[in-house]
Design a protein around this motif. Structure first.
Motif, PDB file in Angstrom:
ATOM      1  N   ILE A  86       0.832  -1.192   0.000  1.00 48.88           N
ATOM      2  CA  ILE A  86       0.000   0.000   0.000  1.00 48.88           C
ATOM      3  C   ILE A  86       0.871   1.248   0.000  1.00 48.88           C
ATOM      4  O   ILE A  86       1.874   1.303   0.709  1.00 48.88           O
ATOM      5  N   ALA A  87       0.479   2.212  -0.790  1.00 48.59           N
ATOM      6  CA  ALA A  87       1.250   3.455  -0.851  1.00 48.59           C
ATOM      7  C   ALA A  87       0.507   4.574  -0.131  1.00 48.59           C
ATOM      8  O   ALA A  87      -0.721   4.631  -0.167  1.00 48.59           O
ATOM      9  N   ILE A  88       1.258   5.413   0.559  1.00 45.86           N
ATOM     10  CA  ILE A  88       0.699   6.644   1.103  1.00 45.86           C
ATOM     11  C   ILE A  88       1.379   7.765   0.341  1.00 45.86           C
ATOM     12  O   ILE A  88       2.597   7.891   0.392  1.00 45.86           O
ATOM     13  N   MET A  89       0.611   8.545  -0.380  1.00 43.79           N
ATOM     14  CA  MET A  89       1.204   9.592  -1.206  1.00 43.79           C
ATOM     15  C   MET A  89       0.745  10.954  -0.750  1.00 43.79           C
ATOM     16  O   MET A  89      -0.282  11.105  -0.088  1.00 43.79           O
TER      17      MET A  89
ATOM     18  N   HIS B 197       6.360  10.236  -2.814  1.00 42.40           N
ATOM     19  CA  HIS B 197       5.663  11.175  -3.690  1.00 42.40           C
ATOM     20  C   HIS B 197       5.987  10.868  -5.147  1.00 42.40           C
ATOM     21  O   HIS B 197       5.728  11.654  -6.029  1.00 42.40           O
ATOM     22  N   ASP B 198       6.608   9.693  -5.360  1.00 42.86           N
ATOM     23  CA  ASP B 198       6.895   9.275  -6.723  1.00 42.86           C
ATOM     24  C   ASP B 198       5.685   8.517  -7.266  1.00 42.86           C
ATOM     25  O   ASP B 198       5.517   7.329  -7.033  1.00 42.86           O
ATOM     26  N   VAL B 199       4.820   9.242  -7.999  1.00 40.50           N
ATOM     27  CA  VAL B 199       3.533   8.681  -8.400  1.00 40.50           C
ATOM     28  C   VAL B 199       3.689   7.548  -9.402  1.00 40.50           C
ATOM     29  O   VAL B 199       3.177   6.445  -9.199  1.00 40.50           O
ATOM     30  N   GLN B 200       4.419   7.818 -10.485  1.00 40.34           N
ATOM     31  CA  GLN B 200       4.445   6.861 -11.601  1.00 40.34           C
ATOM     32  C   GLN B 200       5.015   5.523 -11.156  1.00 40.34           C
ATOM     33  O   GLN B 200       4.445   4.468 -11.438  1.00 40.34           O
ATOM     34  N   GLU B 201       6.166   5.555 -10.427  1.00 42.09           N
ATOM     35  CA  GLU B 201       6.796   4.310 -10.027  1.00 42.09           C
ATOM     36  C   GLU B 201       5.897   3.524  -9.068  1.00 42.09           C
ATOM     37  O   GLU B 201       5.695   2.326  -9.232  1.00 42.09           O
ATOM     38  N   SER B 202       5.311   4.239  -8.100  1.00 38.73           N
ATOM     39  CA  SER B 202       4.549   3.499  -7.100  1.00 38.73           C
ATOM     40  C   SER B 202       3.227   3.002  -7.658  1.00 38.73           C
ATOM     41  O   SER B 202       2.785   1.916  -7.306  1.00 38.73           O
TER      42      SER B 202
ATOM     43  N   ILE C  85       3.457  -0.545  -8.893  1.00 35.12           N
ATOM     44  CA  ILE C  85       3.687  -1.720  -8.062  1.00 35.12           C
ATOM     45  C   ILE C  85       2.657  -1.938  -6.957  1.00 35.12           C
ATOM     46  O   ILE C  85       2.540  -3.049  -6.459  1.00 35.12           O
ATOM     47  N   VAL C  86       1.924  -0.899  -6.545  1.00 35.11           N
ATOM     48  CA  VAL C  86       1.131  -1.059  -5.323  1.00 35.11           C
ATOM     49  C   VAL C  86      -0.262  -1.616  -5.594  1.00 35.11           C
ATOM     50  O   VAL C  86      -0.734  -1.646  -6.733  1.00 35.11           O
ATOM     51  N   ASP C  87      -0.906  -2.066  -4.488  1.00 32.73           N
ATOM     52  CA  ASP C  87      -2.268  -2.592  -4.578  1.00 32.73           C
ATOM     53  C   ASP C  87      -3.308  -1.525  -4.268  1.00 32.73           C
ATOM     54  O   ASP C  87      -4.443  -1.613  -4.717  1.00 32.73           O
ATOM     55  N   TYR C  88      -2.923  -0.555  -3.448  1.00 32.51           N
ATOM     56  CA  TYR C  88      -3.911   0.412  -2.984  1.00 32.51           C
ATOM     57  C   TYR C  88      -3.178   1.699  -2.629  1.00 32.51           C
ATOM     58  O   TYR C  88      -2.011   1.658  -2.243  1.00 32.51           O
ATOM     59  N   VAL C  89      -3.846   2.830  -2.768  1.00 31.66           N
ATOM     60  CA  VAL C  89      -3.192   4.114  -2.540  1.00 31.66           C
ATOM     61  C   VAL C  89      -4.034   4.983  -1.612  1.00 31.66           C
ATOM     62  O   VAL C  89      -5.259   5.038  -1.750  1.00 31.66           O
ATOM     63  N   TYR C  90      -3.364   5.604  -0.642  1.00 29.09           N
ATOM     64  CA  TYR C  90      -4.010   6.663   0.146  1.00 29.09           C
ATOM     65  C   TYR C  90      -3.351   7.983  -0.231  1.00 29.09           C
ATOM     66  O   TYR C  90      -2.134   8.073  -0.288  1.00 29.09           O
TER      67      TYR C  90
ATOM     68  N   HIS D  93      -0.502  14.008 -12.445  1.00 35.63           N
ATOM     69  CA  HIS D  93       0.036  14.485 -13.706  1.00 35.63           C
ATOM     70  C   HIS D  93       1.070  15.576 -13.540  1.00 35.63           C
ATOM     71  O   HIS D  93       1.591  16.099 -14.522  1.00 35.63           O
ATOM     72  N   GLY D  94       1.388  15.904 -12.289  1.00 42.41           N
ATOM     73  CA  GLY D  94       2.468  16.853 -12.013  1.00 42.41           C
ATOM     74  C   GLY D  94       2.249  18.213 -12.630  1.00 42.41           C
ATOM     75  O   GLY D  94       3.146  18.778 -13.258  1.00 42.41           O
ATOM     76  N   GLU D  95       1.020  18.786 -12.489  1.00 39.50           N
ATOM     77  CA  GLU D  95       0.762  20.112 -13.052  1.00 39.50           C
ATOM     78  C   GLU D  95       1.191  21.198 -12.083  1.00 39.50           C
ATOM     79  O   GLU D  95       1.135  21.022 -10.865  1.00 39.50           O
ATOM     80  N   MET D  96       1.599  22.328 -12.664  1.00 40.16           N
ATOM     81  CA  MET D  96       2.166  23.372 -11.821  1.00 40.16           C
ATOM     82  C   MET D  96       1.138  24.063 -10.951  1.00 40.16           C
ATOM     83  O   MET D  96       1.358  24.305  -9.779  1.00 40.16           O
ATOM     84  N   ASP D  97       0.003  24.384 -11.514  1.00 42.10           N
ATOM     85  CA  ASP D  97      -0.988  25.130 -10.739  1.00 42.10           C
ATOM     86  C   ASP D  97      -2.278  24.331 -10.670  1.00 42.10           C
ATOM     87  O   ASP D  97      -2.571  23.526 -11.532  1.00 42.10           O
ATOM     88  N   GLY D  98      -3.008  24.551  -9.612  1.00 41.54           N
ATOM     89  CA  GLY D  98      -4.227  23.801  -9.383  1.00 41.54           C
ATOM     90  C   GLY D  98      -4.649  24.067  -7.950  1.00 41.54           C
ATOM     91  O   GLY D  98      -4.406  25.172  -7.437  1.00 41.54           O
ATOM     92  N   PRO D  99      -5.230  23.096  -7.283  1.00 39.65           N
ATOM     93  CA  PRO D  99      -5.587  23.295  -5.879  1.00 39.65           C
ATOM     94  C   PRO D  99      -4.354  23.608  -5.034  1.00 39.65           C
ATOM     95  O   PRO D  99      -4.444  24.337  -4.061  1.00 39.65           O
ATOM     96  N   VAL D 100      -3.202  23.032  -5.436  1.00 37.07           N
ATOM     97  CA  VAL D 100      -1.960  23.392  -4.745  1.00 37.07           C
ATOM     98  C   VAL D 100      -1.342  24.535  -5.536  1.00 37.07           C
ATOM     99  O   VAL D 100      -0.898  24.358  -6.667  1.00 37.07           O
ATOM    100  N   PRO D 101      -1.355  25.755  -4.981  1.00 40.04           N
ATOM    101  CA  PRO D 101      -0.937  26.920  -5.762  1.00 40.04           C
ATOM    102  C   PRO D 101       0.575  26.956  -5.950  1.00 40.04           C
ATOM    103  O   PRO D 101       1.332  26.407  -5.146  1.00 40.04           O
TER     104      PRO D 101
END
Lengths: 280, 262, 154
Positions: free
Chosen positions: A50-53, A216-221, A224-229, A258-266
């Motif tokens: 399980i991944a925690i991201m 915080h490595d989205v693509q790699e994890s 391999i993982v079964d479930y993500v939080y 998708h690693g976008e620059m702006d969004g909910p995280v400014p």
């Protein structure tokens, strides 16, 4: 479907939910009255990876430290293998930790010991195994991560990716039931990244362990993982299987995956008016 | 209000200092409490004896030789005025055995071995090796701190004794071999003046106390260092400064207790 | 580093340290010359001991023969009682003369023993009868000045 089969199914379902190795209920933690974790609920079933991201500083590592018993929650609890971690005394906690393995961010190999002594460390500390058996076990663990012939090198002689793999071998030295990874992919080249990711999956399945990967490595994890939080600012914002996460249309998850620059995280750190700061 | 601010600063500093002393004392007791494995698995301590004791040998021997030679020269110059050159041996030996041996050896030990201990443990902490050990259910105080503590406590008196012995030899080289003070009176005056219990054993006691103080300070600073590059370098500096001051203060206290009235 | 090399070096270090301690004790200190079991005690009364201290040396013909072990004030005689322990190898006649002397002008004070002609020797616990007190510098100077002023003016 007959009544008997139905009962059997219910039985297995209840076993499955009971067999969550790690159970986190309403976990709250504040550091100097600043809340770091708020109302976290998680389940880590046996045998799963399980991944925690989440972004840096969102409380992922703090969460791991709660599972390892290094921090005390202000509210709620973490239960591992049926025992509430923060209610254990020192001896109980140490007994519990022998069944856990943790891979630290940069491996945290003991710099004053050889690779061999690093992997042998827990065997020597916690078992009375004769030196010949320890020798064979260490070489087996090192072989599993593909670094058998580095056994007499010092950690300073290893590359970053190799050091991470040795640390992985050390983490699983005593065949733990729970393996925790704190940013296992940080600072690795693409090849080492794939190797370490693959190893994490294979070790989990081979040992029949349960693994928690904080990253915080989205693509790699996601590979391999079964479930993500997904966590942000100390709360869980999303969860699901990798497919659900990839397909998610929630703003935050989308921006993150998708690693976008702006969004909910400014992009800009919140502050006053730009014009005012420039005295315009 | 500048006055109020000054008081605030003083108060803050005082509370901080007292808090740190308390933490250091607690750390010291924990170290003693978890010392069992340093003796049950003595090879852990032997390994640290190598890096604290053996690695400090050269600086101790060289420094001891030169301090002894300087004492021989200066002592001769001073004693000559009173026509008592024959007391050179006792002067050199008493200065070394009572004061310079334990104190200078401890100062050198603090800057050679103490700073290395702080830096090593500080870096272990910064690279999460100590957290890793805790997660492996191994008590870092028992596994890392206690063996180093005992290695320091054991090696300090031995180093001080070597410092004094080499220093006496240095004084002999300058006084007897070079200047030509009578060899017989050099040694006999020395033996008449230096008492085994009052001077030599007291000197050993001093170096034992200094060794304890220096290692506790060095280990505590390392264990307490912020896990950053500046944190570790600051802690290393503090180890040398604090332990030097503590050595000199303790030396005054111990001298006042030991040599009062004689 | 190999475990055995490490052990070897630490062994050398510890043995070297202990050897230095033994050398300090025997060669630099008085443990080589000082043996408690082979001494006998005598005492003597002095009207003034000056700056004599416990552990001061006792010499005869310049040879170290013992040490002062205890100095007390005897309140019956108001004199200083000095207990000395002397080396068993050196026996002194009963009429030995004990004298508090100073080594050099400013040096330490010690007791000098001048043997007499008696055929009987001092035994453990006995007393030296003939003593001479320390010369106190202030008295000497005082006497000198007093004598000067006593001199009649010419």
């Amino acid at each position: 479907m007959g009544g008997l089969e139905c009962t059997v199914l219910i039985f297995w379902v209840s076993i499955l939910s009971l067999s969550a190795l790690v159970e986190i209920r309403d976990l709250n933690f504040a550091y100097d009255r600043r809340p770091v974790l708020e109302g976290i609920n998680m389940n880590f079933p046996k045998g799963k990876l399980i991944a925690i991201m989440g972004l840096s500083g969102c409380g992922k590592t703090t969460l791991l430290r709660h599972i390892g018993g290094a921090l005390r929650p202000t509210k709620g609890y973490v239960k591992v293998d049926g025992q509430v971690i923060h209610e254990l005394d020192q001896d109980g906690l140490y007994r519990m930790r022998r069944k856990m393995g943790m891979l630290f961010q940069f491996g945290a190999l003991f710099t004053d010991m050889t690779v061999f002594d690093n992997v042998a460390f827990q065997m020597r500390e916690h078992t009375d195994l004769p030196e010949e058996i320890i020798h064979d076990l260490v070489l087996m663990k090192l072989h599993a991560v593909g670094l058998r012939s580095t056994y007499n090198l010092m950690p300073s002689e290893l590359s970053g990716g190799m050091a991470r793999r040795v640390a992985l071998a050390r983490t699983v030295a005593l065949d733990p039931m729970l393996i925790m990874y704190d940013e296992p992919f940080a600072g690795l080249d693409p090849i080492s990244l794939t190797v370490v990711g693959d190893l994490i999956r294979r070790l989990n399945d081979a040992l029949g362990a349960t693994s928690i990967v904080v990253t915080h490595d989205v693509q790699e994890s996601l590979k391999i993982v079964d479930y993500v939080y997904f966590m942000a600012n100390g709360v869980i914002v999303a969860e699901g299987t990798p497919e659900e996460i990839r397909a998610s249309d929630r703003d935050f998850v989308h921006q993150f995956v998708h690693g976008e620059m702006d969004g909910p995280v400014p992009f800009h750190y919140p502050g006053g008016d730009y014009r005012q700061d420039l005295n315009l | 209000m500048p006055a109020a601010k000054t008081f605030k600063v003083i108060g803050h500093r005082t509370i901080n200092a007292v808090w740190r002393i308390g933490m250091a004392a607690r750390f010291f007791f924990l170290t003693l409490m978890y010392s069992g494995s340093s003796f049950r698995r003595f090879h852990l301590t032997v390994k640290e004896l190598f890096s604290t004791g053996v690695m400090s040998l050269i600086i101790i021997i060289v420094a001891g030789l030169f301090v002894g030679m300087v004492l021989g020269l200066q002592g001769y110059e001073t004693l000559k005025r009173y026509g008592s050159e024959s007391a050179l041996g006792s002067m050199v030996a008493l200065s070394l055995v009572r004061e310079l041996g334990p104190v200078v050896a401890a100062l050198l030990f603090a800057s050679r071995a103490g700073s290395a201990m702080t830096a090593e443990i500080g870096l272990m902490k910064a690279t999460e090796q100590i957290s890793a050990m805790e997660m492996m259910a191994v008590n870092p105080i028992a596994r890392i701190v206690a063996p180093r503590f005992w290695a320091g406590v054991i090696s300090m008196p031995l180093l001080a004794a070597m410092f004094s012995a080499v220093g006496v030899f240095g004084g002999y080289l300058v006084g007897v071999v070079q200047i030509g003070v009578d060899e017989g009176s050099f040694w006999s005056q020395m033996q008449a003046a230096v008492d085994f219990r009052d001077d030599i054993l007291n000197g050993v006691m001093k170096s034992f106390v200094f060794g304890t103080a220096v290692t506790v300070i060095a280990l505590f600073e390392g264990y307490d260092a912020p896990p950053t590059a500046e944190g570790v370098s600051g802690a290393t500096t503090r180890t040398v400064v604090t332990s030097s001051l503590v050595i000199l203060m303790l030396d005054f206290v111990l001298t006042a207790i030991m040599f009062r009235g004689n | 580093m190999e475990r055995t090399t490490l052990d070897l070096w630490v062994g050398i270090f510890v043995v070297g340290g202990i050897a230095a301690l033994v050398m300090l004790a025997m060669k630099v200190g008085n443990l080589g010359t000082y043996n408690v079991s082979e001494t006998y005690q005598v005492n003597a009364y002095f009207s003034n001991i000056g700056g004599l201290k416990p552990k001061a040396s006792i010499k005869s013909a310049g040879v170290l023969v013992g040490r002062v072990t205890e100095i007390t004030l005897d309140t019956e005689r108001y004199e200083a009682k000095v207990v000395m322990s002397l080396d068993k190898r050196y026996q002194f006649p009963k009429d030995t003369f004990a004298n508090i002397l100073t080594s050099g002008l400013l040096g330490e004070q010690y007791i000098g023993l001048m043997p007499g002609g008696d055929s009987e020797m001092l035994k453990n616990g006995e007393q030296i009868k003939k003593t001479q007190s320390a010369v106190v510098l202030e008295d000497l100077i005082g006497k000198f000045i007093y004598n000067k002023t006593e001199e009649p003016v010419k």
